[in-house]
Design a protein around this motif. Structure first.
Motif, PDB file in Angstrom:
ATOM      1  N   PHE A 194     -18.268  -5.374  25.911  1.00  9.87           N
ATOM      2  CA  PHE A 194     -16.820  -5.494  25.771  1.00  9.87           C
ATOM      3  C   PHE A 194     -16.505  -6.860  25.189  1.00  9.87           C
ATOM      4  O   PHE A 194     -16.902  -7.887  25.748  1.00  9.87           O
ATOM      5  N   MET A 195     -15.785  -6.879  24.054  1.00 14.10           N
ATOM      6  CA  MET A 195     -15.337  -8.166  23.494  1.00 14.10           C
ATOM      7  C   MET A 195     -13.981  -7.971  22.827  1.00 14.10           C
ATOM      8  O   MET A 195     -13.750  -7.001  22.110  1.00 14.10           O
ATOM      9  N   ILE A 196     -13.098  -8.907  23.103  1.00 19.06           N
ATOM     10  CA  ILE A 196     -11.721  -8.800  22.623  1.00 19.06           C
ATOM     11  C   ILE A 196     -11.168 -10.194  22.355  1.00 19.06           C
ATOM     12  O   ILE A 196     -11.644 -11.187  22.917  1.00 19.06           O
ATOM     13  N   ASP A 197     -10.175 -10.270  21.448  1.00 22.52           N
ATOM     14  CA  ASP A 197      -9.554 -11.547  21.083  1.00 22.52           C
ATOM     15  C   ASP A 197     -10.597 -12.562  20.619  1.00 22.52           C
ATOM     16  O   ASP A 197     -10.681 -13.684  21.130  1.00 22.52           O
ATOM     17  N   CYS A 198     -11.394 -12.162  19.647  1.00 18.42           N
ATOM     18  CA  CYS A 198     -12.356 -13.081  19.032  1.00 18.42           C
ATOM     19  C   CYS A 198     -12.452 -12.715  17.557  1.00 18.42           C
ATOM     20  O   CYS A 198     -12.214 -11.569  17.178  1.00 18.42           O
ATOM     21  N   PHE A 199     -12.822 -13.689  16.713  1.00 18.38           N
ATOM     22  CA  PHE A 199     -12.866 -13.379  15.291  1.00 18.38           C
ATOM     23  C   PHE A 199     -14.281 -13.138  14.768  1.00 18.38           C
ATOM     24  O   PHE A 199     -14.462 -12.749  13.634  1.00 18.38           O
ATOM     25  N   TYR A 200     -15.293 -13.354  15.611  1.00 16.64           N
ATOM     26  CA  TYR A 200     -16.647 -12.907  15.328  1.00 16.64           C
ATOM     27  C   TYR A 200     -17.428 -12.948  16.632  1.00 16.64           C
ATOM     28  O   TYR A 200     -16.981 -13.512  17.632  1.00 16.64           O
ATOM     29  N   SER A 201     -18.614 -12.350  16.619  1.00 15.31           N
ATOM     30  CA  SER A 201     -19.472 -12.400  17.800  1.00 15.31           C
ATOM     31  C   SER A 201     -20.632 -13.353  17.556  1.00 15.31           C
ATOM     32  O   SER A 201     -21.370 -13.196  16.577  1.00 15.31           O
ATOM     33  N   PRO A 202     -20.828 -14.341  18.437  1.00 15.71           N
ATOM     34  CA  PRO A 202     -21.960 -15.244  18.295  1.00 15.71           C
ATOM     35  C   PRO A 202     -23.252 -14.650  18.845  1.00 15.71           C
ATOM     36  O   PRO A 202     -24.299 -15.276  18.789  1.00 15.71           O
ATOM     37  N   VAL A 203     -23.171 -13.427  19.388  1.00 16.78           N
ATOM     38  CA  VAL A 203     -24.307 -12.810  20.080  1.00 16.78           C
ATOM     39  C   VAL A 203     -24.769 -11.570  19.338  1.00 16.78           C
ATOM     40  O   VAL A 203     -23.958 -10.738  18.920  1.00 16.78           O
ATOM     41  N   ARG A 204     -26.087 -11.469  19.166  1.00 20.26           N
ATOM     42  CA  ARG A 204     -26.701 -10.209  18.743  1.00 20.26           C
ATOM     43  C   ARG A 204     -27.458  -9.694  19.958  1.00 20.26           C
ATOM     44  O   ARG A 204     -28.333 -10.373  20.491  1.00 20.26           O
ATOM     45  N   PHE A 205     -27.141  -8.502  20.405  1.00 21.29           N
ATOM     46  CA  PHE A 205     -27.627  -8.016  21.688  1.00 21.29           C
ATOM     47  C   PHE A 205     -29.078  -7.545  21.590  1.00 21.29           C
ATOM     48  O   PHE A 205     -29.493  -6.974  20.578  1.00 21.29           O
ATOM     49  N   ASP A 206     -29.834  -7.783  22.659  1.00 20.58           N
ATOM     50  CA  ASP A 206     -31.239  -7.399  22.678  1.00 20.58           C
ATOM     51  C   ASP A 206     -31.436  -6.013  23.302  1.00 20.58           C
ATOM     52  O   ASP A 206     -32.509  -5.687  23.790  1.00 20.58           O
ATOM     53  N   PHE A 207     -30.383  -5.231  23.284  1.00 20.01           N
ATOM     54  CA  PHE A 207     -30.437  -3.856  23.770  1.00 20.01           C
ATOM     55  C   PHE A 207     -29.441  -3.047  22.943  1.00 20.01           C
ATOM     56  O   PHE A 207     -28.595  -3.604  22.233  1.00 20.01           O
ATOM     57  N   SER A 208     -29.536  -1.739  23.029  1.00 18.83           N
ATOM     58  CA  SER A 208     -28.596  -0.872  22.325  1.00 18.83           C
ATOM     59  C   SER A 208     -27.498  -0.446  23.295  1.00 18.83           C
ATOM     60  O   SER A 208     -27.771   0.310  24.234  1.00 18.83           O
ATOM     61  N   PRO A 209     -26.255  -0.923  23.117  1.00 24.13           N
ATOM     62  CA  PRO A 209     -25.192  -0.584  24.070  1.00 24.13           C
ATOM     63  C   PRO A 209     -24.870   0.910  24.050  1.00 24.13           C
ATOM     64  O   PRO A 209     -24.727   1.499  22.981  1.00 24.13           O
ATOM     65  N   THR A 210     -24.740   1.489  25.219  1.00 22.74           N
ATOM     66  CA  THR A 210     -24.287   2.874  25.292  1.00 22.74           C
ATOM     67  C   THR A 210     -22.841   2.976  24.816  1.00 22.74           C
ATOM     68  O   THR A 210     -22.481   3.895  24.071  1.00 22.74           O
ATOM     69  N   LEU A 211     -22.032   2.031  25.259  1.00 23.90           N
ATOM     70  CA  LEU A 211     -20.621   1.956  24.887  1.00 23.90           C
ATOM     71  C   LEU A 211     -20.363   0.609  24.210  1.00 23.90           C
ATOM     72  O   LEU A 211     -20.681  -0.439  24.774  1.00 23.90           O
ATOM     73  N   PHE A 212     -19.825   0.639  23.005  1.00 28.17           N
ATOM     74  CA  PHE A 212     -19.531  -0.587  22.262  1.00 28.17           C
ATOM     75  C   PHE A 212     -18.011  -0.691  22.156  1.00 28.17           C
ATOM     76  O   PHE A 212     -17.377   0.078  21.434  1.00 28.17           O
ATOM     77  N   CYS A 213     -17.423  -1.624  22.904  1.00 27.53           N
ATOM     78  CA  CYS A 213     -15.967  -1.777  22.982  1.00 27.53           C
ATOM     79  C   CYS A 213     -15.607  -3.107  22.340  1.00 27.53           C
ATOM     80  O   CYS A 213     -15.924  -4.169  22.875  1.00 27.53           O
ATOM     81  N   ILE A 214     -14.940  -3.053  21.197  1.00 24.24           N
ATOM     82  CA  ILE A 214     -14.791  -4.244  20.368  1.00 24.24           C
ATOM     83  C   ILE A 214     -13.432  -4.261  19.668  1.00 24.24           C
ATOM     84  O   ILE A 214     -12.901  -3.216  19.290  1.00 24.24           O
ATOM     85  N   GLU A 215     -12.908  -5.455  19.488  1.00 19.35           N
ATOM     86  CA  GLU A 215     -11.619  -5.591  18.824  1.00 19.35           C
ATOM     87  C   GLU A 215     -11.708  -5.256  17.338  1.00 19.35           C
ATOM     88  O   GLU A 215     -12.669  -5.613  16.660  1.00 19.35           O
ATOM     89  N   ALA A 216     -10.679  -4.551  16.852  1.00 19.77           N
ATOM     90  CA  ALA A 216     -10.478  -4.328  15.414  1.00 19.77           C
ATOM     91  C   ALA A 216      -8.987  -4.537  15.173  1.00 19.77           C
ATOM     92  O   ALA A 216      -8.225  -3.589  15.050  1.00 19.77           O
TER      93      ALA A 216
END
Length: 218
Positions: free
Chosen positions: A117-139
């Motif tokens: 879950f990520m919201i109110d950000c203009f990019y993600s500084p993290v690349r995840f080391d797993f495959s998220p079942t649910l990807f909840c992200i701001e657009a």
């Protein structure tokens, strides 16, 4: 795991995450009365509330007080990394906004599923080391829908996520186990819900859902 969005706008944000054993609130940016109206069960029956940052559309202090009064703790990302709430573990990571802000990674010990879950950000500084079942992200917006001379334009570039950046962020990660993508916080004037859904779905091949907006505080 099931993620549900009940309000997602600059007027207020409210989401839930459940693995069938543990029920979490994410954000409490609406009034307690609205929480009672929007949620499928009383707010007091949730196990915990996680909040990304202190802007009023994500954190309503009176709602947080009412939750606490009923035994539901509310906490911010900087305090919860490594937390375990019954069957769900929680880690947080900082994301860039105009105040201190955190995204969350949830993992269920019950079914092994995960949620980002990520919201109110203009990019993600993290690349995840797993495959998220649910990807909840701001657009939040698309550059071609921005109006020249709009006083908010400069702020958006360094506080909210643009559609193409959202797609790039999603695709930078392993999506082999991702079954749903949820688009959060779509702008009233600078987004197009059906177009955004189609764009992300075509780019990923994964079912995409847009979080509903909320008309305003009551």
């Amino acid at each position: 795991m099931n993620f549900t969005a009940y309000a997602s706008s600059s007027q207020g944000n409210l989401y839930t995450l459940s693995d069938g054993q543990t029920n979490l609130l994410i954000e409490c940016g609406v009034t307690y009365r609205e929480m009672q109206r929007l949620l499928p069960m009383p707010p007091s029956e949730y196990d915990y509330c996680f909040v990304s940052h202190k802007h009023g559309d994500h954190y309503n202090s009176n709602a947080a007080y009412e939750l606490l009064r009923r035994g539901v703790l509310t906490d911010f990302g900087e305090h919860v990394s490594g937390a375990l709430i019954d069957s769900i573990s929680v880690d947080s990571f900082p994301v860039p906004h105009d105040i201190t802000n955190y995204g969350f990674m949830f993992r269920s010990r019950r079914d092994g599923e995960t949620c980002v879950f990520m919201i109110d950000c203009f990019y993600s500084p993290v690349r995840f080391d797993f495959s998220p079942t649910l990807f909840c992200i701001e657009a939040n917006y698309s550059k071609d829908l921005m109006k020249p001379g709009d006083s908010l334009n400069d702020r958006l570039f360094t506080s909210h996520m643009e559609l193409q950046q959202c797609i790039a962020t999603i695709k930078a990660n392993d999506l082999s186990k991702t079954r749903e993508i949820h688009l959060l916080h779509l702008s009233d004037d600078r987004s197009d819900e059906s177009r955004f859904i189609d764009a992300v779905q075509q780019a990923t091949g994964i079912p995409v859902f847009a979080a509903p907006k909320w008309a305003g505080r009551k």
